[in-house]
Design a protein around this motif. Structure first.
Motif, PDB file in Angstrom:
ATOM      1  N   GLU B 184      54.589   7.851 -38.838  1.00  0.00           N
ATOM      2  CA  GLU B 184      54.139   6.432 -37.964  1.00  0.00           C
ATOM      3  C   GLU B 184      53.040   7.182 -37.257  1.00  0.00           C
ATOM      4  OE1 GLU B 184      57.767   3.454 -35.532  1.00  0.00           O
ATOM      5  OE2 GLU B 184      57.342   5.774 -35.055  1.00  0.00           O
ATOM      6  N   ASN B 185      52.163   6.030 -36.825  1.00  0.00           N
ATOM      7  CA  ASN B 185      50.039   6.724 -36.705  1.00  0.00           C
ATOM      8  C   ASN B 185      50.060   5.538 -36.171  1.00  0.00           C
ATOM      9  OD1 ASN B 185      48.848   8.340 -36.379  1.00  0.00           O
ATOM     10  ND2 ASN B 185      47.522   7.066 -38.359  1.00  0.00           N
ATOM     11  N   HIS B 186      49.551   5.263 -34.582  1.00  0.00           N
ATOM     12  CA  HIS B 186      49.323   4.000 -33.977  1.00  0.00           C
ATOM     13  C   HIS B 186      47.707   4.151 -34.782  1.00  0.00           C
ATOM     14  CE1 HIS B 186      51.691   4.393 -30.411  1.00  0.00           C
ATOM     15  NE2 HIS B 186      51.860   5.806 -30.228  1.00  0.00           N
ATOM     16  N   GLY B 187      47.420   3.033 -34.886  1.00  0.00           N
ATOM     17  CA  GLY B 187      46.494   2.315 -35.473  1.00  0.00           C
ATOM     18  C   GLY B 187      46.475   2.554 -36.679  1.00  0.00           C
ATOM     19  N   TYR B 188      47.043   2.708 -37.749  1.00  0.00           N
ATOM     20  CA  TYR B 188      47.630   3.019 -39.313  1.00  0.00           C
ATOM     21  C   TYR B 188      47.247   3.661 -39.736  1.00  0.00           C
ATOM     22  CZ  TYR B 188      50.776  -1.250 -38.294  1.00  0.00           C
ATOM     23  OH  TYR B 188      51.771  -1.805 -37.434  1.00  0.00           O
ATOM     24  N   ILE B 189      45.849   2.823 -40.871  1.00  0.00           N
ATOM     25  CA  ILE B 189      45.045   4.435 -41.459  1.00  0.00           C
ATOM     26  C   ILE B 189      43.797   3.778 -41.305  1.00  0.00           C
ATOM     27  CG2 ILE B 189      44.214   4.391 -43.349  1.00  0.00           C
ATOM     28  CD1 ILE B 189      47.667   3.757 -44.776  1.00  0.00           C
ATOM     29  N   PHE B 190      43.434   2.111 -41.153  1.00  0.00           N
ATOM     30  CA  PHE B 190      41.830   1.516 -40.869  1.00  0.00           C
ATOM     31  C   PHE B 190      41.584   1.889 -39.977  1.00  0.00           C
ATOM     32  CE2 PHE B 190      38.505  -1.518 -40.260  1.00  0.00           C
ATOM     33  CZ  PHE B 190      37.435  -1.030 -40.860  1.00  0.00           C
ATOM     34  N   ASN B 191      42.249   1.681 -38.510  1.00  0.00           N
ATOM     35  CA  ASN B 191      42.243   1.779 -37.250  1.00  0.00           C
ATOM     36  C   ASN B 191      42.185   3.622 -36.470  1.00  0.00           C
ATOM     37  OD1 ASN B 191      41.865  -0.821 -37.081  1.00  0.00           O
ATOM     38  ND2 ASN B 191      44.163  -0.851 -35.701  1.00  0.00           N
ATOM     39  N   SER B 192      42.757   3.772 -37.005  1.00  0.00           N
ATOM     40  CA  SER B 192      41.898   5.784 -36.933  1.00  0.00           C
ATOM     41  C   SER B 192      40.583   5.785 -36.928  1.00  0.00           C
ATOM     42  CB  SER B 192      43.174   6.178 -38.208  1.00  0.00           C
ATOM     43  OG  SER B 192      44.266   6.560 -37.314  1.00  0.00           O
ATOM     44  N   MET B 193      39.940   5.180 -38.699  1.00  0.00           N
ATOM     45  CA  MET B 193      38.904   5.823 -39.010  1.00  0.00           C
ATOM     46  C   MET B 193      37.745   4.605 -38.401  1.00  0.00           C
ATOM     47  SD  MET B 193      39.124   6.126 -42.764  1.00  0.00           S
ATOM     48  CE  MET B 193      40.497   4.947 -43.364  1.00  0.00           C
ATOM     49  N   LEU B 194      38.227   3.588 -38.090  1.00  0.00           N
ATOM     50  CA  LEU B 194      37.164   2.586 -37.745  1.00  0.00           C
ATOM     51  C   LEU B 194      36.739   3.437 -35.752  1.00  0.00           C
ATOM     52  CD1 LEU B 194      36.061  -0.482 -37.271  1.00  0.00           C
ATOM     53  CD2 LEU B 194      38.018  -1.138 -35.975  1.00  0.00           C
TER      54      LEU B 194
END
Lengths: 292, 292
Positions: B184-194
């Motif tokens: 589990e990660n807030h912002g999944y994958i893409f939103n973390s990088m964005l």
């Protein structure tokens, strides 16, 4: 003043590209390197680029080869800087080497010559004084000239403000988009953002949140881009990326730097060594099935 | 099991898009909202999307309209979930609302139904227990379905591992690229990088290193992209970006959040309000002269 004669210091990848574009744009160009072999290789590199441009952009091959023929390749510093209106320096990214070069050219360059450095991560204020003409000294940083056509203009606190519009105009004449970095900043504009999202990608990997492939897919599909952060790292070179990442003090960067080091120690430096996060020349992310 | 019947909860922008793509991909679709007006608007939104797809991708307009006609729009929860193999929930991004919805559907959904949430920044473990079937509960997060065709599959610690490949296959059947978020990660994958690169852009602006326009140009020209971080912020909405940015504890994020707040207080929420960092419908970055 009107820039006509351009002197490029350092005949590596970036120096060769800037020299070639300047020649194509009608400037008189001299390119200097202490190593005669580097100069020979530079000329070959330029011929390859002309070949690619002829195929990709419709540039006339003969016009391109004429541009190369007009460039003076020299290991004689005095000859190189003769009548130069502007120097753009792309020597080794080492502060001592750059200091030596600027000290020498500060002494032998004509009084009119504008001094610009193409440094990637250092700052112009680090060499401005030793050049003897800090007011005429500014960073003029190209990305790769032919694909990423941005040029950063980054003055240091002592740069004559009139130099900025002149360098913007010079950048445009080389078919680049000029952007101004108003205060000295390591990594200019783009590299700050690039390293931030690559750091976030590294954190997703070291925290085992997602795989290399899924991280890259997320970026590629959302942004319709041909590669994601790990493909980009392979093209930058994992050794270069490691130098930048390990200089960041936070724990996540240190953890990612440690991971990059395991790749480097295994000889995996990215595209240039044949393997990094992916294997080259046919990395998985270029397969049509990768994004499906 | 084979997924045939899909139930979409929440007829907002994303719910409508997922419902439409599911219908186009041959699923039997029911879309639920407590608000009948939302359901009417959803149908209109779908018709507009079909119109755009017909122009852009060559989809047959009649096939698209048939897909919409096959969708059941309902404000009756029992009717909505009747015979559903899978629920995808896109209700308001509010933990209390989501808890209420999942408590209710946990009671009325058939035993076979798989539960998935489209939450943007919350985590599936926050609603899994209240749904009464944590093992069948997983995040299945679409981006915008028709342009950014990524779907994140993010299990919580109690999700049955067999659910992941089944949802990957379901995602592919909706013409999406599935990516798996292993933890589990807030912002999944893409939103973390964005958010990382947008945060870096915000820092360049608040530290007065470069202008909005020059930061965007650097990104657009280097990556050959149609917009830069501030154009992207305008399309995300400055209110949404502010919520995410102010939740980050570091000083740079707080400073950028404060700047975003001045825009929001001036009514500048981005593209949807007609103005953000740029003015719409004709923002400067879409002018052909912007990048020159």
């Amino acid at each position: 003043m009107k820039i006509k004669n351009v002197c490029i210091l350092g005949a590596g990848t970036l120096g060769s590209r800037v020299a070639l574009q300047a020649a194509l744009s009608g400037y008189k160009v001299r390119i200097y390197d202490i190593n005669p072999t580097a100069l020979e290789n530079s000329k070959k590199t330029m011929a390859k680029i002309i070949d690619q441009l002829a195929k990709g952009t419709g540039l006339e091959e003969s016009a391109g080869m004429n541009a190369i023929d007009g460039i003076v390749f020299t290991d004689n510093a005095t000859n190189a800087v003769m009548d130069a209106d502007l120097i753009n320096e792309s020597v080794l990214e080492d502060i001592q080497v750059k200091n030596q070069v600027w000290e020498m050219f500060g002494q032998i360059a004509p009084e009119k010559t504008i001094f610009t450095t193409n440094t990637s991560f250092l700052l112009p204020s680090m060499f401005a004084e030793i050049s003897g003409r800090p007011a005429k000294f500014c960073a003029l940083h190209f990305h790769d000239v032919f694909y990423s056509k941005v040029v950063d203009i980054m003055p240091h606190p002592g740069t004559d403000p009139d130099l900025v519009p002149l360098l913007e105009e010079f950048g445009r004449s080389l078919e680049q988009v000029p952007v101004t970095v108003k205060k000295e900043n390591h990594g200019y504009i783009f590299n700050s953002m690039l390293m931030a999202f690559i750091g976030a990608a590294g954190k997703l990997l070291t925290k085992e949140i997602a795989s290399i492939e899924d991280i890259d897919k997320s970026w590629m599909v959302n942004f319709h881009m041909p590669m994601g952060p790990f493909g980009i790292l392979d093209s930058i070179g994992l050794d270069t990326a490691w130098h930048v990442t390990k200089s960041q003090p936070d724990a996540a960067s240190q953890k990612f730097a440690a991971l990059l080091k395991t790749y480097i120690e295994a000889g995996k430096l990215g595209e240039k060594s044949g393997e990094g996060f992916y294997k080259y020349p046919k990395p998985e992310y270029r397969n049509s099935g990768f994004i499906s």
